[in-house]
Scaffold this motif. Structure first.
Motif, mmCIF file in Angstrom:
data_model
loop_
_atom_site.group_PDB
_atom_site.id
_atom_site.type_symbol
_atom_site.label_atom_id
_atom_site.label_comp_id
_atom_site.label_asym_id
_atom_site.label_seq_id
_atom_site.Cartn_x
_atom_site.Cartn_y
_atom_site.Cartn_z
ATOM 1 N N GLY A 10 35.591 46.307 38.969
ATOM 2 C CA GLY A 10 36.626 45.280 37.958
ATOM 3 C C GLY A 10 34.753 44.288 37.800
ATOM 4 O O GLY A 10 33.244 44.196 38.026
ATOM 5 N N LYS A 11 35.329 43.096 37.036
ATOM 6 C CA LYS A 11 34.138 42.193 36.887
ATOM 7 C C LYS A 11 34.112 41.523 37.956
ATOM 8 O O LYS A 11 32.367 41.250 37.962
ATOM 9 N N ALA A 12 34.245 41.170 38.951
ATOM 10 C CA ALA A 12 34.016 39.905 40.103
ATOM 11 C C ALA A 12 34.837 40.868 41.718
ATOM 12 O O ALA A 12 33.349 40.906 42.612
ATOM 13 N N LYS A 13 34.089 42.426 41.550
ATOM 14 C CA LYS A 13 34.586 43.007 42.854
ATOM 15 C C LYS A 13 35.303 44.827 42.446
ATOM 16 O O LYS A 13 34.816 45.346 40.974
ATOM 17 N N LYS A 14 34.298 44.827 43.710
ATOM 18 C CA LYS A 14 34.927 47.171 43.308
ATOM 19 C C LYS A 14 35.460 47.309 44.742
ATOM 20 O O LYS A 14 36.059 46.263 45.761
ATOM 21 N N VAL A 15 36.420 48.569 44.514
ATOM 22 C CA VAL A 15 37.255 48.781 45.250
ATOM 23 C C VAL A 15 36.627 50.166 45.987
ATOM 24 O O VAL A 15 36.444 50.901 44.289
ATOM 25 N N TYR A 16 36.744 49.748 47.018
ATOM 26 C CA TYR A 16 36.671 51.325 47.695
ATOM 27 C C TYR A 16 37.756 52.330 48.326
ATOM 28 O O TYR A 16 38.270 51.939 49.168
ATOM 29 N N LYS A 17 37.665 53.771 48.144
ATOM 30 C CA LYS A 17 38.649 54.350 49.399
ATOM 31 C C LYS A 17 38.022 54.291 50.552
ATOM 32 O O LYS A 17 36.860 54.142 50.648
ATOM 33 N N THR A 18 38.945 55.458 51.463
ATOM 34 C CA THR A 18 37.659 54.920 52.845
ATOM 35 C C THR A 18 38.660 56.391 53.145
ATOM 36 O O THR A 18 40.085 56.694 52.796
ATOM 37 N N ASP A 19 38.879 56.342 54.812
ATOM 38 C CA ASP A 19 38.691 57.886 55.636
ATOM 39 C C ASP A 19 40.651 57.509 55.855
ATOM 40 O O ASP A 19 41.357 59.106 55.805
ATOM 41 N N ASP A 20 40.936 56.592 55.245
ATOM 42 C CA ASP A 20 42.564 56.265 55.391
ATOM 43 C C ASP A 20 43.316 56.184 53.801
ATOM 44 O O ASP A 20 42.719 55.370 53.297
ATOM 45 N N PRO A 21 44.126 57.306 53.666
ATOM 46 C CA PRO A 21 44.924 56.872 52.390
ATOM 47 C C PRO A 21 45.634 55.465 52.188
ATOM 48 O O PRO A 21 45.345 55.097 50.971
ATOM 49 N N ASN A 22 45.638 55.156 53.349
ATOM 50 C CA ASN A 22 46.330 53.456 53.062
ATOM 51 C C ASN A 22 45.866 52.308 53.231
ATOM 52 O O ASN A 22 46.310 51.582 52.885
ATOM 53 N N GLU A 23 44.325 52.204 53.135
ATOM 54 C CA GLU A 23 43.505 51.598 52.836
ATOM 55 C C GLU A 23 42.179 51.804 51.893
ATOM 56 O O GLU A 23 41.414 52.595 51.689
ATOM 57 N N PHE A 24 42.045 50.591 51.531
ATOM 58 C CA PHE A 24 41.101 50.324 50.883
ATOM 59 C C PHE A 24 39.909 48.954 51.280
ATOM 60 O O PHE A 24 39.868 48.364 52.120
ATOM 61 N N ILE A 25 38.972 49.222 50.318
ATOM 62 C CA ILE A 25 37.736 48.486 51.454
ATOM 63 C C ILE A 25 37.508 47.452 49.889
ATOM 64 O O ILE A 25 37.295 48.477 48.682
ATOM 65 N N THR A 33 32.293 36.466 34.939
ATOM 66 C CA THR A 33 32.377 36.354 33.237
ATOM 67 C C THR A 33 32.944 35.724 32.885
ATOM 68 O O THR A 33 33.986 34.652 33.249
ATOM 69 N N ALA A 34 33.256 35.472 31.733
ATOM 70 C CA ALA A 34 34.307 34.730 31.160
ATOM 71 C C ALA A 34 33.798 34.945 29.725
ATOM 72 O O ALA A 34 33.525 35.862 28.931
ATOM 73 N N PHE A 35 35.756 34.482 29.207
ATOM 74 C CA PHE A 35 35.626 34.452 27.893
ATOM 75 C C PHE A 35 36.074 36.301 27.648
ATOM 76 O O PHE A 35 34.990 37.161 26.357
ATOM 77 N N ASN A 36 36.126 36.823 28.766
ATOM 78 C CA ASN A 36 36.272 38.160 28.323
ATOM 79 C C ASN A 36 35.504 39.032 28.076
ATOM 80 O O ASN A 36 35.018 40.344 27.856
ATOM 81 N N GLY A 37 33.982 38.603 28.911
ATOM 82 C CA GLY A 37 33.181 39.421 29.611
ATOM 83 C C GLY A 37 31.468 38.977 28.322
ATOM 84 O O GLY A 37 30.659 38.924 28.206
ATOM 85 N N GLU A 38 32.048 37.988 27.394
ATOM 86 C CA GLU A 38 31.256 37.621 26.347
ATOM 87 C C GLU A 38 30.057 36.842 26.923
ATOM 88 O O GLU A 38 28.633 36.973 26.492
#
Ligand code: TMP
Length: 235
Positions: A10-25, A33-38
């Motif tokens: 996303g604009k401010a974060k990244k999301v990763y899988k882990t070896d546990d399907p129930n947990e993300f990093i 960003t502001a004004f929808n990335g402008e």
């Protein structure tokens, strides 16, 4: 816990899988960003501050009975969370008029609202996150009627808790945006973050803005505002 495949950036974060399907990093970035990335930029130290602040606030909310996705901090800029499917909704509460509502409805910035305003926006950058209502949410299958009831009840409860919490720290919680997700077993939980990126925080005494509006409006002392807010949350 190890980061595997990146699921989303996303604009401010990244999301990763882990070896546990129930947990993300989640990894928090300094990008802003502001004004929808402008408007694009970077706020030094923001990732670390927002990661820490979200930990402190989500932990406090859990103690007050609000289920969240937060599990634990992993590093200065990373946290482990429950894997959820995010509802494509931005859920906004306004206690005081500021930002887009002033432009849209001609309200004066700083007007204390008679009652909190609850808004849904459709989380879709291609259309600039347009405001929608319950009927759109149900018709577009973004959430069910029952999901909306849970989300609305939790959101007003979160507003009551946060307003009191920040007032004790000398902050007027003007407005905020939150997001919700559903776990694999169907529980709706508070997700995403609560930080100066996603809330408007005004000093009670001076009305000084201590949030991302300093970046959006080029007010200066952006980093300082984030540092000050983390200091108050820690106090
Ligand atoms: P707005 O006045 O621009 O509609 O913003 C309302 C609140 O939502 C404010 O606290 C900032 C937050 N917000 C986000 O977290 N992400 C966004 O993309 C936008 C537009 C606002």
């Amino acid at each position: 816990m190890e980061k595997l495949e990146q699921l989303y950036e996303g604009k401010a974060k990244k999301v990763y899988k882990t070896d546990d399907p129930n947990e993300f990093i989640i990894e928090y970035k300094d990008d802003a960003t502001a004004f929808n990335g402008e408007k694009k930029g970077s706020i030094g130290g923001k990732g670390v501050i927002n990661n820490k602040m979200t930990e402190l606030i989500f932990t406090m909310l859990e103690k007050q009975g609000i289920p969240t996705h937060f599990i634990k901090l992993l590093s200065e800029s990373e946290q482990l969370v429950k894997a959820v499917t995010i509802f494509p909704l931005e859920v906004i509460i306004r206690n005081t008029a500021a930002g887009s509502i002033c432009k849209r409805l001609g309200l004066e910035e700083g007007l204390k609202l008679e009652a909190p305003i609850f808004e849904f926006c459709y989380k879709n950058d291609d259309f600039g996150d347009p405001m929608i209502n319950d009927y759109h949410v149900i018709a577009m299958k973004l959430a069910t009627k029952e999901d909306i009831e849970v989300i609305r009840d939790m959101t007003f409860k979160i507003n009551d808790i946060l307003k009191a919490y920040f007032l004790e720290k000398g902050i007027n919680l003007v407005d905020f945006k939150i997001e919700f997700g559903k776990t694999a077993d169907g529980q709706i939980v508070l997700a995403d973050e609560i930080s100066p990126d996603t809330c408007r925080f005004w000093d009670v005494k001076t009305n000084e803005k201590l949030d991302k509006d300093r970046f959006r409006r080029n007010l200066g002392n952006v980093e300082e505002a984030y540092v000050e807010m983390l200091k108050r949350v820690k106090a």
